[in-house]
Scaffold this motif. Structure first.
Motif, PDB file in Angstrom:
ATOM      1  N   LYS A 117       0.836  -1.211   0.000  1.00 35.73           N
ATOM      2  CA  LYS A 117       0.000   0.000   0.000  1.00 35.73           C
ATOM      3  C   LYS A 117       0.869   1.259   0.000  1.00 35.73           C
ATOM      4  O   LYS A 117       0.566   2.244  -0.689  1.00 35.73           O
ATOM      5  N   GLU A 120       2.285   1.685  -3.459  1.00 34.33           N
ATOM      6  CA  GLU A 120       1.220   2.133  -4.360  1.00 34.33           C
ATOM      7  C   GLU A 120       0.947   3.623  -4.189  1.00 34.33           C
ATOM      8  O   GLU A 120       0.770   4.357  -5.170  1.00 34.33           O
ATOM      9  N   ASN A 123       3.858   5.586  -5.803  1.00 37.37           N
ATOM     10  CA  ASN A 123       3.747   5.612  -7.267  1.00 37.37           C
ATOM     11  C   ASN A 123       2.628   6.545  -7.730  1.00 37.37           C
ATOM     12  O   ASN A 123       2.753   7.215  -8.757  1.00 37.37           O
TER      13      ASN A 123
END
Length: 358
Positions: A117, A120, A123
């Motif tokens: 997480k 993510e 990114n």
């Protein structure tokens, strides 16, 4: 005066209805609850082969069974089969090692999910920094939306009956209460009170039934199986009282210095303004007239009813959880809020939300 009269009427009716219910309903309520619990014992004995565990008092006793939160016979049998498969042919040491391994695997999976997480999110931030790769914002559904929809459906189901009641038969509603709701609330309170007493009696009955069952096993030369007790829930923590000592004053000093928390001394008597009697005159001429904007005196009276009396300082006043002051800037909203805090001798919190002062 109208509010006090309504409250007096309500309290008299409450006392009268409570006396009637205690005289005519309490005995039947006790018998019904006792029969219900005994039938529950029979269902488990004939359907499962053993008596159930009595719910803990902290869970609410047998009210847990009424709500459907206690495991059924089928669920208990499934749990027993699952436990038997997991423990078949394994020693205590092996089961202990397996539980420790599963706990460690669960912990590792949680850490991996947390790390994934985090990557993510990183990114996503990098993608948003580039206008050509920005994925945009995804509107997510609120987690509270299903609960809100369920509450609205329940509200409509509960109140649709009262919305259609004929006024000639249920005229007491105009005096501030509804007789059916009053009776239901009193019956609920009496039911819970009776159930607590009967639960204590039924716990003793269940203990004697289990002892008799154990004696039957012993007379047949069999060993009564050991049953692992249900996990007892933890008691809710008792909130610690706030001790306003020198240490707490020192810790909260920066909050007062930034004017995030204040102790207003303004009183409602310092709020001046006349009432807008034009609304009353318009209403006499035309009942469907559009009211003019309220004057400052009208707002002052509404603040007194909703914010000051609504905090519970006067019996019969409607309690308010929140009140919104809406109006143009520099029109006295902060002054009115300070007056409410000053009248109640309370501190005033200021919250900043999305660059707005609330």
């Amino acid at each position: 005066m109208t509010r006090l009269k309504i409250n007096t009427t309500y309290l008299k009716e409450l006392e009268k209805e409570n006396t009637r219910i205690l005289m005519f309903k309490k005995g039947n309520q006790i018998d019904d609850i006792t029969d219900e619990i005994r039938n529950w014992f029979k269902e488990w004995f004939y359907g499962y082969g053993f008596f159930p565990e009595f719910p803990y008092e902290i869970e609410g006793g047998t009210i847990l069974v009424v709500r459907g939160d206690y495991p059924s016979i089928e669920e208990k049998q499934e749990m027993d089969e699952k436990t038997l498969k997991e423990t078949k042919g394994k020693t205590k040491e092996q089961m202990k090692e397996e539980r420790a391994r599963l706990k460690e695997e669960k912990k590792m999976k949680a850490q991996m999910a947390k790390e994934a997480k985090r990557k993510e999110d990183e990114n996503l931030v990098k993608a948003r920094c580039n206008p050509f790769s920005d994925p945009g914002y995804k509107i997510l559904e609120s987690a509270a939306l299903p609960s809100l929809n369920e509450a609205l459906i329940g509200y409509r189901a509960a109140w649709s009956l009262f919305d259609e009641m004929p006024k000639d038969k249920f005229g007491e509603t105009i005096y501030g209460y509804m007789k059916p709701l009053l009776t239901e609330d009193l019956m609920k309170d009496m039911h819970l009170e009776c159930r607590k007493i009967i639960d204590e009696m039924m716990r003793l009955d269940l203990k004697m039934l289990i002892q008799k069952h154990q004696a039957d096993f012993k007379s047949m030369g069999k060993t009564f199986p050991k049953v692992k007790p249900r996990k007892k829930p933890k008691a809710p923590p008792v909130p610690k009282p706030v001790i306003y000592d020198k240490k707490l004053i020192k810790q909260t000093a920066p909050v007062f210095d930034l004017n995030l928390v204040t102790k207003p001394t303004t009183k409602l008597s310092e709020v001046y303004g006349d009432l807008n009697y034009a609304a009353y005159n318009f209403n006499i001429i035309d009942p469907n007239a559009s009211f003019p904007f309220p004057a400052y005196g009208d707002i002052k009276d509404r603040i007194r009813l909703s914010c000051i009396m609504g905090c519970g300082i006067q019996a019969g006043a409607t309690r308010r959880k929140s009140v919104m002051l809406l109006g143009p800037e520099r029109n006295g909203k902060q002054f009115l809020a300070d007056a409410v805090a000053g009248e109640l001798s309370k501190i005033f919190w200021v919250i900043f939300w999305k660059d707005s002062r609330v």
